[in-house]
Design a protein around this motif. Structure first.
Motif, PDB file in Angstrom:
ATOM      1  N   VAL A 131       0.828  -1.515  -0.145  1.00  0.00           N
ATOM      2  CA  VAL A 131       0.101   0.216  -0.172  1.00  0.00           C
ATOM      3  C   VAL A 131       0.009   1.177   0.252  1.00  0.00           C
ATOM      4  N   TRP A 132       1.983   1.919   0.997  1.00  0.00           N
ATOM      5  CA  TRP A 132       2.570   2.382   0.997  1.00  0.00           C
ATOM      6  C   TRP A 132       3.672   2.709  -0.332  1.00  0.00           C
ATOM      7  N   ALA A 133       4.711   1.910  -0.402  1.00  0.00           N
ATOM      8  CA  ALA A 133       5.476   2.148  -1.026  1.00  0.00           C
ATOM      9  C   ALA A 133       5.033   2.427  -2.440  1.00  0.00           C
ATOM     10  N   PRO A 134       3.683   2.280  -3.019  1.00  0.00           N
ATOM     11  CA  PRO A 134       3.243   2.777  -4.399  1.00  0.00           C
ATOM     12  C   PRO A 134       2.956   4.335  -4.369  1.00  0.00           C
ATOM     13  N   VAL A 135       3.016   4.116  -2.462  1.00  0.00           N
ATOM     14  CA  VAL A 135       2.220   6.049  -2.483  1.00  0.00           C
ATOM     15  C   VAL A 135       3.334   6.921  -2.641  1.00  0.00           C
ATOM     16  N   TYR A 136       4.293   6.121  -1.642  1.00  0.00           N
ATOM     17  CA  TYR A 136       5.625   7.288  -1.918  1.00  0.00           C
ATOM     18  C   TYR A 136       6.024   7.948  -2.710  1.00  0.00           C
ATOM     19  N   VAL A 137       6.066   6.242  -3.625  1.00  0.00           N
ATOM     20  CA  VAL A 137       6.714   6.763  -5.534  1.00  0.00           C
ATOM     21  C   VAL A 137       5.627   7.928  -6.139  1.00  0.00           C
ATOM     22  N   LEU A 138       3.706   8.108  -6.109  1.00  0.00           N
ATOM     23  CA  LEU A 138       3.439   8.698  -6.371  1.00  0.00           C
ATOM     24  C   LEU A 138       3.769   9.833  -6.234  1.00  0.00           C
ATOM     25  N   GLU A 139       3.725  10.385  -4.779  1.00  0.00           N
ATOM     26  CA  GLU A 139       3.936  11.205  -4.415  1.00  0.00           C
ATOM     27  C   GLU A 139       5.116  12.057  -4.683  1.00  0.00           C
ATOM     28  N   LEU A 140       6.667  10.739  -5.380  1.00  0.00           N
ATOM     29  CA  LEU A 140       8.221  11.967  -5.652  1.00  0.00           C
ATOM     30  C   LEU A 140       7.353  12.066  -6.931  1.00  0.00           C
ATOM     31  N   GLY A 152       0.643   5.657 -14.753  1.00  0.00           N
ATOM     32  CA  GLY A 152       0.862   4.487 -16.016  1.00  0.00           C
ATOM     33  C   GLY A 152       1.187   3.536 -15.479  1.00  0.00           C
ATOM     34  N   PRO A 153       2.965   3.780 -15.738  1.00  0.00           N
ATOM     35  CA  PRO A 153       3.711   2.639 -14.896  1.00  0.00           C
ATOM     36  C   PRO A 153       3.725   2.192 -14.146  1.00  0.00           C
ATOM     37  N   ILE A 154       3.652   3.248 -12.936  1.00  0.00           N
ATOM     38  CA  ILE A 154       3.518   2.918 -11.698  1.00  0.00           C
ATOM     39  C   ILE A 154       2.132   2.458 -11.096  1.00  0.00           C
ATOM     40  N   THR A 155       1.492   2.386 -11.863  1.00  0.00           N
ATOM     41  CA  THR A 155      -0.242   2.232 -11.370  1.00  0.00           C
ATOM     42  C   THR A 155      -0.230   0.647 -12.076  1.00  0.00           C
ATOM     43  N   ALA A 156       0.733  -0.106 -12.818  1.00  0.00           N
ATOM     44  CA  ALA A 156       0.474  -1.378 -13.583  1.00  0.00           C
ATOM     45  C   ALA A 156       1.295  -1.726 -12.920  1.00  0.00           C
ATOM     46  N   TRP A 157       2.917  -1.543 -12.225  1.00  0.00           N
ATOM     47  CA  TRP A 157       3.969  -2.097 -11.223  1.00  0.00           C
ATOM     48  C   TRP A 157       2.957  -2.181 -10.459  1.00  0.00           C
ATOM     49  N   TRP A 158       2.013  -1.266 -10.233  1.00  0.00           N
ATOM     50  CA  TRP A 158       1.803  -1.838  -8.460  1.00  0.00           C
ATOM     51  C   TRP A 158       0.663  -2.773  -9.092  1.00  0.00           C
ATOM     52  N   VAL A 159      -0.221  -3.425  -9.666  1.00  0.00           N
ATOM     53  CA  VAL A 159      -1.501  -4.192  -9.899  1.00  0.00           C
ATOM     54  C   VAL A 159      -0.536  -5.041 -10.146  1.00  0.00           C
ATOM     55  N   ALA A 160       0.227  -5.384 -10.724  1.00  0.00           N
ATOM     56  CA  ALA A 160       1.492  -6.848 -11.197  1.00  0.00           C
ATOM     57  C   ALA A 160       2.235  -6.654  -9.463  1.00  0.00           C
ATOM     58  N   TRP A 161       2.490  -5.760  -8.654  1.00  0.00           N
ATOM     59  CA  TRP A 161       2.971  -6.827  -7.397  1.00  0.00           C
ATOM     60  C   TRP A 161       1.946  -7.077  -6.673  1.00  0.00           C
ATOM     61  N   VAL A 162       0.633  -6.503  -6.536  1.00  0.00           N
ATOM     62  CA  VAL A 162       0.270  -7.878  -6.112  1.00  0.00           C
ATOM     63  C   VAL A 162      -0.387  -8.267  -5.913  1.00  0.00           C
ATOM     64  N   VAL A 202      11.376  -6.001 -13.587  1.00  0.00           N
ATOM     65  CA  VAL A 202      11.076  -6.054 -14.833  1.00  0.00           C
ATOM     66  C   VAL A 202      10.658  -3.950 -14.470  1.00  0.00           C
ATOM     67  N   MET A 203       9.803  -4.343 -14.510  1.00  0.00           N
ATOM     68  CA  MET A 203       8.627  -3.053 -14.645  1.00  0.00           C
ATOM     69  C   MET A 203       8.831  -2.268 -13.727  1.00  0.00           C
ATOM     70  N   LEU A 204       9.511  -2.686 -12.826  1.00  0.00           N
ATOM     71  CA  LEU A 204      10.147  -1.157 -10.765  1.00  0.00           C
ATOM     72  C   LEU A 204      11.423  -1.354 -11.772  1.00  0.00           C
ATOM     73  N   TRP A 205      12.101  -1.507 -13.079  1.00  0.00           N
ATOM     74  CA  TRP A 205      12.916  -1.444 -13.487  1.00  0.00           C
ATOM     75  C   TRP A 205      12.654  -0.023 -14.612  1.00  0.00           C
ATOM     76  N   GLN A 206      12.125  -0.324 -15.511  1.00  0.00           N
ATOM     77  CA  GLN A 206      11.089   0.823 -15.915  1.00  0.00           C
ATOM     78  C   GLN A 206      10.622   2.676 -15.228  1.00  0.00           C
ATOM     79  N   VAL A 207      10.167   1.772 -13.744  1.00  0.00           N
ATOM     80  CA  VAL A 207       9.733   2.875 -13.273  1.00  0.00           C
ATOM     81  C   VAL A 207      10.590   4.134 -12.749  1.00  0.00           C
ATOM     82  N   PHE A 208      11.561   3.095 -12.517  1.00  0.00           N
ATOM     83  CA  PHE A 208      13.264   3.436 -11.743  1.00  0.00           C
ATOM     84  C   PHE A 208      13.656   4.497 -12.615  1.00  0.00           C
ATOM     85  N   ASP A 209      13.969   4.163 -13.922  1.00  0.00           N
ATOM     86  CA  ASP A 209      14.600   4.534 -14.937  1.00  0.00           C
ATOM     87  C   ASP A 209      13.541   5.791 -15.691  1.00  0.00           C
TER      88      ASP A 209
END
Length: 253
Positions: A131-140, A152-162, A202-209
């Motif tokens: 819950v909180w890690a994606p929220v922190y990334v969205l705040e960033l 879009g990429p953050i939401t896709a990574w969030w859903v895949a992670w869940v 891999v999706m987290l890598w894309q968000v990080f890049d």
């Protein structure tokens, strides 16, 4: 020539002059952690695929003890390696996230509204971090004014992670069985869990890049200098100016 005026004496920077962006984990370290974890997950999925194939062979014929023991212990060792890789990746990415947030908010002239302990706890505690890690990334992303591009990429990574976490929990819960069919079914779920985990990395890598490609100090919009319109030049006169002297007379000196 005098030499005392040609050298530029640059004073060393003060201890607190470096920005927060230079603190914390370097991007190359984060990429190495993500790549290592994804590789371990891929190897784990491959080893469990081999184990499933051996289970199918074992239905009609006995396996040599050496092969059966090697398949068993390889699965155990790669599972332990996957756990270690997940922990290290979580620590590395959380450290980078905290440093990035500090740099962004410092660039905006304010402090991070989240304390460091809350960021560590929200990113490292299992299930809570869903819950909180994606929220922190969205705040960033909101602080960097890139939420429209990264939502879009953050939401896709969030859903895949869940989904990956749910499959992993189910695979762990169904692993305590002694029946051959139950072991085979659990092996399939473990394979799916490792493949989903690799996809999440891999999706987290894309968000990080996406974050790293935009430095903190660089504005999001590019300003283009448009020159003023130049007055139109009159076309050159083709006809020569009329002569000053009257006709049939020599031109004046």
């Amino acid at each position: 020539m005098p030499r005392w005026g040609l050298a530029d004496h640059v004073a060393p920077p003060a201890p607190g002059d470096d920005g927060a962006a230079k603190k914390g984990i370097a991007p190359v370290t984060v990429r190495a952690a993500l790549l290592s974890a994804a590789t371990v997950f891929g190897l784990a999925a491959a080893i469990h695929i081999v184990r499933y194939a051996l289970l199918l062979i074992n239905r009609t014929s006995l396996l040599p003890p050496l092969v059966a023991g090697a398949a068993l212990w390889l699965g155990v060792l790669i599972s332990l390696a996957a756990i270690v890789a997940v922990i290290l990746t979580a620590v590395v990415t959380t450290s980078w996230l905290i440093a990035r947030r500090a740099a962004v908010y410092e660039h905006l002239g304010q402090d991070d509204p989240r304390p460091a302990w809350a960021l560590w706890a929200g990113c490292l505690i299992p299930v809570v971090n869903l819950v909180w890690a994606p929220v922190y990334v969205l705040e960033l992303a909101h602080a960097e004014q890139t939420q429209a591009r990264l939502r879009g990429p953050i939401t896709a990574w969030w859903v895949a992670w869940v989904v990956s976490t749910a499959v992993s929990i189910f695979a762990i819960a169904t692993s305590f069985t002694n029946k051959p069919q139950g072991i085979a079914d659990n092996t399939v779920w473990v394979i799916v869990a490792y493949l989903l985990g690799a996809a999440v990395l891999v999706m987290l890598w894309q968000v990080f890049d996406a974050f790293v490609r935009k430095p903190v100090e660089r504005p999001l919009h590019r300003w283009v200098v448009v020159g003023q319109e130049q007055p139109q030049q009159r076309p050159a006169e083709t006809e020569s100016a009329p002569a000053v002297e009257p006709g049939q007379q020599e031109p004046a000196a």
